[in-house]
Motif scaffolding. Structure first.
Motif, PDB file in Angstrom:
ATOM      1  N   LEU A   4       0.888  -1.230  -0.057  1.00 55.51           N
ATOM      2  CA  LEU A   4      -0.102  -0.036   0.109  1.00 55.51           C
ATOM      3  C   LEU A   4       0.851   1.301  -0.059  1.00 55.51           C
ATOM      4  CD1 LEU A   4      -3.169   0.107   2.178  1.00 55.51           C
ATOM      5  CD2 LEU A   4      -1.949   2.246   1.728  1.00 55.51           C
ATOM      6  N   LEU A   5       1.825   1.132   0.904  1.00 57.42           N
ATOM      7  CA  LEU A   5       2.740   2.658   0.908  1.00 57.42           C
ATOM      8  C   LEU A   5       3.533   2.624  -0.231  1.00 57.42           C
ATOM      9  CD1 LEU A   5       3.967   2.053   4.741  1.00 57.42           C
ATOM     10  CD2 LEU A   5       1.959   3.362   3.758  1.00 57.42           C
ATOM     11  N   GLN A   6       3.892   1.571  -0.697  1.00 52.35           N
ATOM     12  CA  GLN A   6       4.844   1.944  -2.075  1.00 52.35           C
ATOM     13  C   GLN A   6       3.766   2.299  -3.294  1.00 52.35           C
ATOM     14  OE1 GLN A   6       6.255  -2.576  -2.510  1.00 52.35           O
ATOM     15  NE2 GLN A   6       8.416  -1.882  -2.028  1.00 52.35           N
ATOM     16  N   GLU A   7       2.626   1.781  -3.465  1.00 51.61           N
ATOM     17  CA  GLU A   7       1.904   2.154  -4.287  1.00 51.61           C
ATOM     18  C   GLU A   7       2.073   3.950  -4.465  1.00 51.61           C
ATOM     19  OE1 GLU A   7      -0.052  -0.088  -6.855  1.00 51.61           O
ATOM     20  OE2 GLU A   7      -0.970   1.770  -6.294  1.00 51.61           O
ATOM     21  N   THR A   8       2.080   4.594  -3.217  1.00 49.37           N
ATOM     22  CA  THR A   8       2.025   6.076  -3.452  1.00 49.37           C
ATOM     23  C   THR A   8       3.229   6.776  -3.531  1.00 49.37           C
ATOM     24  OG1 THR A   8       3.180   6.090  -1.011  1.00 49.37           O
ATOM     25  CG2 THR A   8       0.670   5.835  -1.281  1.00 49.37           C
ATOM     26  N   GLY A   9       4.302   6.040  -3.817  1.00 49.61           N
ATOM     27  CA  GLY A   9       5.622   6.538  -4.259  1.00 49.61           C
ATOM     28  C   GLY A   9       6.149   7.643  -3.217  1.00 49.61           C
ATOM     29  N   PRO A  41       8.076   8.425   0.436  1.00 54.86           N
ATOM     30  CA  PRO A  41       9.115   7.707   1.077  1.00 54.86           C
ATOM     31  C   PRO A  41       8.353   7.157   2.269  1.00 54.86           C
ATOM     32  CG  PRO A  41       9.511  10.181   1.237  1.00 54.86           C
ATOM     33  CD  PRO A  41       8.641   9.833   0.290  1.00 54.86           C
ATOM     34  N   TYR A  42       8.674   5.945   2.717  1.00 53.80           N
ATOM     35  CA  TYR A  42       7.976   5.550   3.914  1.00 53.80           C
ATOM     36  C   TYR A  42       8.904   4.772   4.570  1.00 53.80           C
ATOM     37  CZ  TYR A  42       8.331   0.856   1.370  1.00 53.80           C
ATOM     38  OH  TYR A  42       8.914  -0.093   0.682  1.00 53.80           O
ATOM     39  N   TYR A  43       8.363   4.635   5.981  1.00 51.68           N
ATOM     40  CA  TYR A  43       9.061   3.840   6.945  1.00 51.68           C
ATOM     41  C   TYR A  43       8.347   2.840   7.800  1.00 51.68           C
ATOM     42  CZ  TYR A  43      11.397   8.422   6.094  1.00 51.68           C
ATOM     43  OH  TYR A  43      12.042   9.457   5.560  1.00 51.68           O
ATOM     44  N   LEU A  44       8.705   1.528   7.935  1.00 52.29           N
ATOM     45  CA  LEU A  44       7.983   0.484   8.483  1.00 52.29           C
ATOM     46  C   LEU A  44       8.763   0.412   9.913  1.00 52.29           C
ATOM     47  CD1 LEU A  44       7.582  -2.054   5.731  1.00 52.29           C
ATOM     48  CD2 LEU A  44       5.883  -0.530   6.854  1.00 52.29           C
ATOM     49  N   ALA A  45       8.052   0.689  10.981  1.00 51.18           N
ATOM     50  CA  ALA A  45       8.376   0.512  12.318  1.00 51.18           C
ATOM     51  C   ALA A  45       7.641  -0.540  13.134  1.00 51.18           C
ATOM     52  CB  ALA A  45       8.375   1.678  12.979  1.00 51.18           C
ATOM     53  N   SER A  46       8.166  -0.863  14.307  1.00 51.46           N
ATOM     54  CA  SER A  46       7.664  -1.889  15.029  1.00 51.46           C
ATOM     55  C   SER A  46       7.555  -1.298  16.376  1.00 51.46           C
ATOM     56  CB  SER A  46       8.113  -3.285  15.117  1.00 51.46           C
ATOM     57  OG  SER A  46       9.442  -3.187  15.520  1.00 51.46           O
ATOM     58  N   LEU A  47       6.422  -1.498  17.136  1.00 45.12           N
ATOM     59  CA  LEU A  47       6.392  -1.110  18.713  1.00 45.12           C
ATOM     60  C   LEU A  47       7.449  -1.366  19.435  1.00 45.12           C
ATOM     61  CD1 LEU A  47       4.198   0.639  20.086  1.00 45.12           C
ATOM     62  CD2 LEU A  47       3.202  -1.368  20.976  1.00 45.12           C
ATOM     63  N   GLU A  48       8.200  -2.587  19.189  1.00 48.31           N
ATOM     64  CA  GLU A  48       9.446  -3.128  19.879  1.00 48.31           C
ATOM     65  C   GLU A  48      10.242  -2.036  19.944  1.00 48.31           C
ATOM     66  OE1 GLU A  48       7.391  -4.991  18.131  1.00 48.31           O
ATOM     67  OE2 GLU A  48       7.401  -6.931  18.741  1.00 48.31           O
ATOM     68  N   ASP A  65      14.486   8.316  -5.799  1.00 48.70           N
ATOM     69  CA  ASP A  65      14.976   6.830  -6.264  1.00 48.70           C
ATOM     70  C   ASP A  65      14.408   5.858  -5.585  1.00 48.70           C
ATOM     71  OD1 ASP A  65      18.268   8.323  -6.083  1.00 48.70           O
ATOM     72  OD2 ASP A  65      16.969   7.648  -7.819  1.00 48.70           O
ATOM     73  N   GLY A  66      13.128   6.204  -5.193  1.00 50.20           N
ATOM     74  CA  GLY A  66      12.246   5.154  -4.429  1.00 50.20           C
ATOM     75  C   GLY A  66      12.369   5.498  -2.927  1.00 50.20           C
ATOM     76  N   PRO A  67      11.459   4.371  -2.208  1.00 52.54           N
ATOM     77  CA  PRO A  67      11.457   4.876  -0.859  1.00 52.54           C
ATOM     78  C   PRO A  67      12.703   4.487   0.065  1.00 52.54           C
ATOM     79  CG  PRO A  67      10.386   2.593  -1.332  1.00 52.54           C
ATOM     80  CD  PRO A  67      10.673   3.342  -2.603  1.00 52.54           C
ATOM     81  N   THR A  68      12.789   5.669   0.909  1.00 52.34           N
ATOM     82  CA  THR A  68      14.004   5.477   1.697  1.00 52.34           C
ATOM     83  C   THR A  68      13.542   4.903   3.271  1.00 52.34           C
ATOM     84  OG1 THR A  68      13.767   7.813   2.488  1.00 52.34           O
ATOM     85  CG2 THR A  68      15.222   7.497   0.667  1.00 52.34           C
ATOM     86  N   GLY A  69      14.505   4.810   3.991  1.00 53.42           N
ATOM     87  CA  GLY A  69      14.300   4.168   5.255  1.00 53.42           C
ATOM     88  C   GLY A  69      14.046   2.852   5.430  1.00 53.42           C
ATOM     89  N   ASP A  70      13.533   2.368   6.556  1.00 50.48           N
ATOM     90  CA  ASP A  70      13.663   1.020   6.580  1.00 50.48           C
ATOM     91  C   ASP A  70      12.358   0.342   5.857  1.00 50.48           C
ATOM     92  OD1 ASP A  70      15.559   0.422   8.417  1.00 50.48           O
ATOM     93  OD2 ASP A  70      14.352   0.769  10.216  1.00 50.48           O
ATOM     94  N   SER A  71      12.584   0.252   4.485  1.00 54.48           N
ATOM     95  CA  SER A  71      11.723  -0.407   3.648  1.00 54.48           C
ATOM     96  C   SER A  71      11.405  -1.816   3.731  1.00 54.48           C
ATOM     97  CB  SER A  71      11.954   0.082   2.276  1.00 54.48           C
ATOM     98  OG  SER A  71      13.229   0.192   1.564  1.00 54.48           O
TER      99      SER A  71
END
Lengths: 69, 426
Positions: free
Chosen positions: B88-93, B95-102, B154-160
């Motif tokens: 879903l996030l990639q679709e938008t184009g 930059p996104y970050y996936l995090a976990s509550l941990e 250049d595509g999404p950055t961060g913890d993709s």
């Protein structure tokens, strides 16, 4: 005791169906506020909610607004 | 068609009326996968893609926090949810970050401190900023340079490609939540960790604004819930459009004028994708929480009195945040960063009722935390596990503040006062 839920037959009156209803073969627990009911993409409040008699080919959709983001 | 116009217009009006998001500013969208935040994402997408004159002008980034560990999801389920969200996030184009509550367990103590900037800085007028931005864009276009639109990155950055955290971390997080005695305390703990993690992500990735998708319904419920939790003094920051308690990062709530029902219809009619996850996992011994009770109360009332939610909301709108006070870290709550609302002697009267039997661990005892917390955080803290189960960053920051307070007390008599009192002792 556990009451056997009635299936909403599309040709029968919605009056006979208690608040425990099946939708697409999945038992839906009794309706509570926060759950939207769409009959043919329209809010069931416009149809009189439980007073509405379901017609053949009617499309019933439940959307929960609880636990939303 | 007119519903769509209305819905889109409301979003732009909300941003335009409040004028806190400056052109070119980096804004982090906090997405939960739920309906409201997904609708918010769609509004941002739509707003950014319009013709130049009416286009929204900020630079969005997306963040999703996987809370499956405390929502009863298995690792497999969490993987599945993450995959769907990532798609879903990639679709938008954007930059996104996936995090976990941990990851909240590994936060630095600085996340509990107010950042520089915010209200003490003189900000340029909104109009001037917009004009300056438009001019800059025209210059760039004239000289043939491309703008920094998301599609040219250049595509999404961060913890993709971050996947699930180590099982040990998950267990540690679950222990923390299991130690909480009531579901109310758990809910508050979840919100606290989530907001700290969001803040940290924003700070480290250079975002000055965070947008959260609280709907009108959610805001009304939160208003009354927080009242019941003892947060009456902070209702304006907790539910208002702007929440600037952190100083350098401002939280903005653009969906607060939308009823949950409107959002549900919009999402259904216009195919807004959502990823629904279960809510906070509750054990059998926990009946319910103040949050759920209040939600149930308001929603049931709303059935027969359809103006309930909007009335609560409008009443809440009349509240405004207290003017900014001194920046000293000793005057803000350790956990929620709101101004400490209990002063002086009253603390002593409350202490016996708030603190249970101690094992005499000095700095690690509950008593050491109490003076650092606001009234409602004290109540929540009382229902949480022993301080040793709290995340490290909370404990180290608490220790830091306790030491400073002690130090200040010790040198108090030697500090020069502004007024003409004679110093005590010599």
């Amino acid at each position: 005791g556990y009451q056997k839920p009635a299936k909403v037959d599309q040709t029968e009156s919605a009056e006979r169906a208690p608040r425990i209803i099946y939708a697409r073969g999945i038992c839906v627990s009794s309706w509570r506020p926060g759950i939207l009911v769409l009959i043919n993409d329209a809010d069931w409040e416009l149809m009189g909610e439980l007073d509405y008699k379901l017609q053949d080919q009617d499309n019933v959709l439940f959307i929960s607004t609880l636990h939303g983001g | 068609a007119c519903f769509r116009e209305y819905f889109v217009h409301k979003f732009r009006a909300m941003l335009g009326k409040n004028r806190v998001i400056f052109p070119g500013e980096k804004v982090l969208l906090a997405l939960s996968g739920g309906m409201a935040s997904s609708a918010m994402l769609r509004q941002v997408q739509e707003g950014l893609s319009r013709e130049t004159a009416k286009r929204l002008r900020f630079v969005p980034g997306l963040v999703y926090i996987d809370e499956g560990a405390v929502c009863g999801q298995s690792r497999v389920q969490r993987e599945q949810t993450l995959s769907r969200m990532e798609a879903l996030l990639q679709e938008t184009g954007f930059p996104y970050y996936l995090a976990s509550l941990e990851q909240a367990l590994e936060l630095p103590g600085s996340v509990l401190r107010r950042g520089p900037g915010g209200d003490s800085e003189p900000s340029p007028s909104y109009k001037a900023a917009v004009e300056g931005f438009i001019q800059q864009q025209r210059q760039e276009e004239a000289s043939g340079e491309g703008g920094t639109s998301p599609s040219t990155q250049d595509g999404p950055t961060g913890d993709s490609h971050a996947r699930l955290p180590a099982a040990a971390r998950t267990e540690e997080l679950q222990r923390l939540f299991d130690a909480a005695e009531t579901l109310t305390a758990k809910e508050e703990l979840l919100q606290m960790l989530r907001s700290h993690l969001l803040l940290h992500t924003a700070r480290t990735q250079g975002y000055t604004k965070v947008m959260t998708g609280e709907s009108c319904t959610r805001v009304a419920v939160k208003l009354l819930t927080n009242l019941a939790l003892g947060r009456g003094a902070f209702l304006a920051v907790d539910t208002g459009f702007v929440d600037s308690r952190h100083g350098d990062v401002t939280v903005v709530r653009p969906m607060r004028d939308y009823m949950a029902k409107e959002i549900a219809f919009y999402n259904h009619f216009f195919g807004v994708p959502t990823v629904i996850t279960p809510p906070l996992h509750a054990k059998r011994r926990e009946k319910t929480s103040i949050h759920r009770l209040m939600e149930s109360f308001l929603l049931r009332l709303q059935v027969d009195f359809p103006s309930t939610i909007s009335t609560v909301y409008r009443t809440g709108e009349k509240l405004s945040a207290a003017p900014a006070e001194a920046n000293s870290e000793l005057q803000r709550c350790l956990l929620c960063l709101c101004a400490l609302d209990i002063a002086g002697e009253e603390e002593l009267a409350l202490e016996p009722t708030l603190v249970k039997e101690e094992t005499g661990n000095g700095a690690e005892s509950r008593a050491a935390f109490i003076p650092l917390l606001c009234y409602s955080c004290r109540l929540t803290f009382k229902e949480m596990g022993p301080p040793a189960t709290l995340p490290t960053y909370v404990r180290t920051e608490a220790q830091h503040r306790s030491c400073r307070a002690l130090m200040k007390q010790q040198i108090q008599e030697f500090l020069l006062e502004d007024d003409e009192e004679e110093p005590g002792g010599s």
